[in-house]
Enzyme design. Structure first.
Site, mmCIF file in Angstrom:
data_model
loop_
_atom_site.group_PDB
_atom_site.id
_atom_site.type_symbol
_atom_site.label_atom_id
_atom_site.label_comp_id
_atom_site.label_asym_id
_atom_site.label_seq_id
_atom_site.Cartn_x
_atom_site.Cartn_y
_atom_site.Cartn_z
ATOM 1 N N LYS A 156 0.995 -1.129 -0.048
ATOM 2 C CA LYS A 156 -0.065 0.031 -0.037
ATOM 3 C C LYS A 156 0.724 1.172 -0.085
ATOM 4 C CE LYS A 156 -1.699 3.131 2.134
ATOM 5 N NZ LYS A 156 -1.727 4.399 1.356
ATOM 6 N N ARG B 221 0.036 9.658 -2.313
ATOM 7 C CA ARG B 221 0.600 11.042 -2.973
ATOM 8 C C ARG B 221 1.567 10.767 -4.075
ATOM 9 N NH1 ARG B 221 -1.942 13.833 0.302
ATOM 10 N NH2 ARG B 221 -1.584 13.968 2.388
ATOM 11 N N SER C 78 4.927 8.276 9.889
ATOM 12 C CA SER C 78 5.165 9.366 10.782
ATOM 13 C C SER C 78 5.114 8.435 12.080
ATOM 14 C CB SER C 78 4.197 10.434 10.588
ATOM 15 O OG SER C 78 2.872 9.819 10.606
ATOM 16 N N CYS D 293 13.670 10.829 6.259
ATOM 17 C CA CYS D 293 13.823 10.344 7.613
ATOM 18 C C CYS D 293 15.193 10.603 8.127
ATOM 19 C CB CYS D 293 13.220 9.005 7.748
ATOM 20 S SG CYS D 293 14.176 7.847 6.722
ATOM 21 N N GLU E 10 9.126 17.189 14.485
ATOM 22 C CA GLU E 10 9.739 16.888 13.500
ATOM 23 C C GLU E 10 9.212 17.755 12.217
ATOM 24 O OE1 GLU E 10 8.429 13.088 11.456
ATOM 25 O OE2 GLU E 10 10.630 12.763 10.477
HETATM 26 P P1 NAD Z 1 2.321 9.035 7.093
HETATM 27 O O1 NAD Z 1 2.655 8.468 8.336
HETATM 28 O O2 NAD Z 1 1.291 10.358 6.949
HETATM 29 O O3 NAD Z 1 1.797 8.065 5.869
HETATM 30 C C1 NAD Z 1 2.573 6.763 5.911
HETATM 31 C C2 NAD Z 1 1.414 5.743 5.226
HETATM 32 O O4 NAD Z 1 0.585 5.600 6.178
HETATM 33 C C3 NAD Z 1 0.883 6.084 4.109
HETATM 34 O O5 NAD Z 1 0.804 5.129 2.989
HETATM 35 C C4 NAD Z 1 -0.512 6.806 4.516
HETATM 36 O O6 NAD Z 1 -1.317 6.656 3.283
HETATM 37 C C5 NAD Z 1 -0.812 5.983 5.401
HETATM 38 N N1 NAD Z 1 -1.371 6.596 6.399
HETATM 39 C C6 NAD Z 1 -1.539 7.985 6.732
HETATM 40 N N2 NAD Z 1 -2.079 8.240 7.934
HETATM 41 C C7 NAD Z 1 -3.059 7.043 8.202
HETATM 42 C C8 NAD Z 1 -3.516 6.914 9.370
HETATM 43 N N3 NAD Z 1 -4.054 7.884 10.209
HETATM 44 N N4 NAD Z 1 -4.130 5.516 9.444
HETATM 45 C C9 NAD Z 1 -3.487 4.530 8.650
HETATM 46 N N5 NAD Z 1 -2.600 4.761 7.601
HETATM 47 C C10 NAD Z 1 -2.133 5.996 7.360
HETATM 48 O O7 NAD Z 1 3.783 9.607 6.612
HETATM 49 P P2 NAD Z 1 4.394 10.384 5.107
HETATM 50 O O8 NAD Z 1 3.841 11.910 5.591
HETATM 51 O O9 NAD Z 1 3.823 9.703 4.000
HETATM 52 O O10 NAD Z 1 5.855 10.127 5.306
HETATM 53 C C11 NAD Z 1 6.602 11.052 6.166
HETATM 54 C C12 NAD Z 1 6.862 10.293 7.504
HETATM 55 O O11 NAD Z 1 7.426 9.144 7.323
HETATM 56 C C13 NAD Z 1 7.977 11.322 8.279
HETATM 57 O O12 NAD Z 1 7.504 11.403 9.564
HETATM 58 C C14 NAD Z 1 9.337 10.491 8.188
HETATM 59 O O13 NAD Z 1 10.143 10.724 9.286
HETATM 60 C C15 NAD Z 1 8.728 9.072 8.375
HETATM 61 N N6 NAD Z 1 9.663 8.192 7.821
HETATM 62 C C16 NAD Z 1 10.574 7.325 8.395
HETATM 63 C C17 NAD Z 1 11.302 6.504 7.976
HETATM 64 C C18 NAD Z 1 12.081 5.524 8.973
HETATM 65 O O14 NAD Z 1 13.076 5.132 8.456
HETATM 66 N N7 NAD Z 1 12.031 5.778 10.169
HETATM 67 C C19 NAD Z 1 11.592 6.311 6.597
HETATM 68 C C20 NAD Z 1 10.845 7.246 5.541
HETATM 69 C C21 NAD Z 1 9.985 8.080 6.218
#
Ligand code: NAD
Length: 499
Positions: free
Chosen positions: A177, A181, A230, A285, A384
């Site tokens: 999944k 975006r 996140s 990240c 963050e």
């Molecule tokens: P996000 O948490 O908004 O979304 C991640 C995924 O979860 C997406 O597929 C999204 O569709 C889904 N999602 C979003 N909200 C949801 C909810 N309420 N319930 C269930 N699923 C949901 O993150 P983002 O904005 O796409 O990415 C940025 C974030 O990811 C930053 O916080 C970054 O630090 C983190 N990140 C962490 C790593 C790591 O290795 N720790 C790597 C890449 C990105």
């Protein structure tokens, strides 16, 4: 993958499927701010269809010989190598990062594919002979079933590749999944896997949002969930999936510190801070968010970072001159701008103000911002930001620097810049973070190690890819067997006896 304006569907049984749900999301070109295409958002029924395809493919795929599984990945690698520019363009068009960054993420992701090509070795078990009279023990690792990957927008190819190559090499089937975006890159990867000979149903893509994710992690046929995104979402997915009895690894957000000791080479440290702070517009990240200047290096270091920051070329990701592209959405750009305002209001010194670059040609742009004299009580330190904002915190001693890192709730990466091997060694041992860089600002492990942070940067105990990835996507079985020596049972089997 499809033409501009055409709806992006799902990928099931090696073909595009539109799904039954009529729900749609919008994909933007962040460089222009215009909607480029709609994407289908799967509901619970659509998710069931996709998971059913993956479940049906599991028995045959998990019985497929190891070498044959590896050969599909070798073939995929060849296709991806030949066509990686097409994939880089797709990443840049939907994410906004510059094409050279997009190529970089593909290269890092492909390292995991190469690692997974070694699956015949990676799955080798252990054997202990004669643990008791006529008794031996051996261990094996077996595939789980349907595994799910839920991934963020910021690395639309690399982060899924932290998961699916290892999962399918281990004999599982996979449902990805991607972020809603920038989902198109995953559809092209799926096509290439089909072209490489991966059987129907082994790798599937279901596009969607929160509803889709909930349906996946509640589905009884899903055995394991890998999440990257996140921290609030990671925390909630970890508890929901675990309470459903699933294996889960959920990687969250980050606030990465780069400590610069007084003996560090200023040019090296400043180059690293600028590249690690503003690369991909800070939407990484492992981006450096906080530079901790120790002792009397601070003035010269800030000046060196400032010069480099002011020289950065900002533009559309597809512009070959651009070094930094736009942010992912206008809402995210506005959030980052609001944090910059809060930094000013709370007393930090804005050395480089990138806000003048907001919205050239309607894109989601924000120029690089550099703050000095940031303190731990400020919002720009605590949150963050995930944008092109670098914060310099000044401290007097090494101990104050590591204390800052220890008190931070995130613990993804941490780096130190120094010419002193003893100081570096002490930092490596003491620092509270999952990935550590010594004169390396972004210490992303190679594919044959495992990637993951500590504290609120990872929920669960298993990091992704490398040996921990193999462990996550398999379960162990230990066999104890006893066979009497035929000679002890007499001559009737034709074996020589001891007479
Ligand atoms: P996000 O948490 O908004 O979304 C991640 C995924 O979860 C997406 O597929 C999204 O569709 C889904 N999602 C979003 N909200 C949801 C909810 N309420 N319930 C269930 N699923 C949901 O993150 P983002 O904005 O796409 O990415 C940025 C974030 O990811 C930053 O916080 C970054 O630090 C983190 N990140 C962490 C790593 C790591 O290795 N720790 C790597 C890449 C990105």
């Amino acid at each position: 993958m499809g033409k501009s304006g055409e709806i992006i569907g799902h990928w099931v049984n090696n073909q595009v499927w539109g799904g039954e749900s009529r729900s749609r999301g919008d994909i933007f070109d962040p460089a222009t701010g215009k909607i480029s295409r709609p994407v289908a958002l799967a509901d619970k029924a659509d998710v069931s269809t996709v998971v059913a395809a993956a479940a049906a493919a599991f028995p045959d795929w998990s019985n497929t010989p190891l070498g044959r599984r590896a050969r599909v990945l070798f073939a995929f690698r060849e296709i991806a190598e030949r066509n990686s520019d097409d994939l880089a363009q797709i990443i840049s068009a939907e994410h906004g990062k510059v094409v050279s960054d997009a190529r970089g993420e593909i290269a890092r992701g492909m390292e995991v594919v190469e690692f997974a090509c070694g699956i015949p070795h990676l799955l080798a078990g252990r054997y202990s002979e004669q643990v008791s009279t006529n008794t031996d023990v051996h261990s094996i690792r077996q595939a789980l079933g349907v595994c799910v990957g839920i991934t963020p927008f910021n690395f639309p190819v690399m982060v899924p590749m932290w998961m699916w190559p290892v999962a399918i090499a281990c004999g599982n089937t996979f449902v990805l999944k991607p972020s809603d975006r920038d989902p198109s890159a995953s559809m092209l990867v799926a096509q290439w896997l089909a072209d490489a000979g991966l059987p129907d149903g082994v790798f599937n893509v279901v596009n969607g949002d929160k509803e889709t994710v909930n349906a996946l992690i509640d589905h009884p046929d899903v055995r394991a969930v890998s999440f990257v995104g996140s921290t609030p979402v990671a925390r909630s997915i970890y508890s929901q999936a675990a309470s459903n009895g699933k294996r889960v690894q959920a990687l969250g957000g980050a606030k990465n510190h780069m400590v610069v000791l007084p003996d560090a080479n200023i040019d090296t440290a400043a180059d690293a801070a600028v590249s690690a702070g503003y690369g991909s517009a800070g939407e990484r990240c492992m981006a450096i968010s906080v530079v901790v200047a120790v002792g009397n290096i601070a003035d010269d270091l800030v000046a060196a970072i400032r010069t480099r920051t002011e020289a950065l070329t900002i533009g559309a990701g597809t512009d070959p001159q651009a070094e930094m592209g736009p942010l992912i959405t206008s809402a995210h750009r506005d959030r980052v701008c609001a944090l910059v305002e809060s930094g000013l209001a709370e007393g930090a010194k804005l050395v480089v103000d990138g806000r003048a670059l907001v919205e050239p040609e309607g894109g989601f742009f924000l120029g690089p911002c550099l703050f000095d004299e940031v303190t731990p009580s400020m919002s720009i330190y605590q949150e963050e930001i995930f944008g092109p904002v670098l914060c310099v915190v000044r401290v007097e001693t090494y101990e104050q620097a590591t204390d800052l890192i220890s008190k931070n709730p995130y613990a993804n990466g941490a780096a130190i810049f120094t010419a002193d091997g003893g100081a570096a060694r002490r930092f490596e041992r003491e620092v509270d973070a999952g990935m550590v860089g010594i004169n390396v600002a972004i210490p992303v492990p190679m594919a044959y190690y495992s990637f993951g942070g500590w504290k609120q940067s990872l929920f669960g105990d298993t990091h992704v890819h490398g040996p921990e990835g193999v462990h996550f996507y398999t379960r162990g079985k230990v066999v104890t067997s006893q066979w009497a020596d035929p000679a002890e049972r007499g001559p009737n089997l034709g074996f020589p006896t001891n007479q």
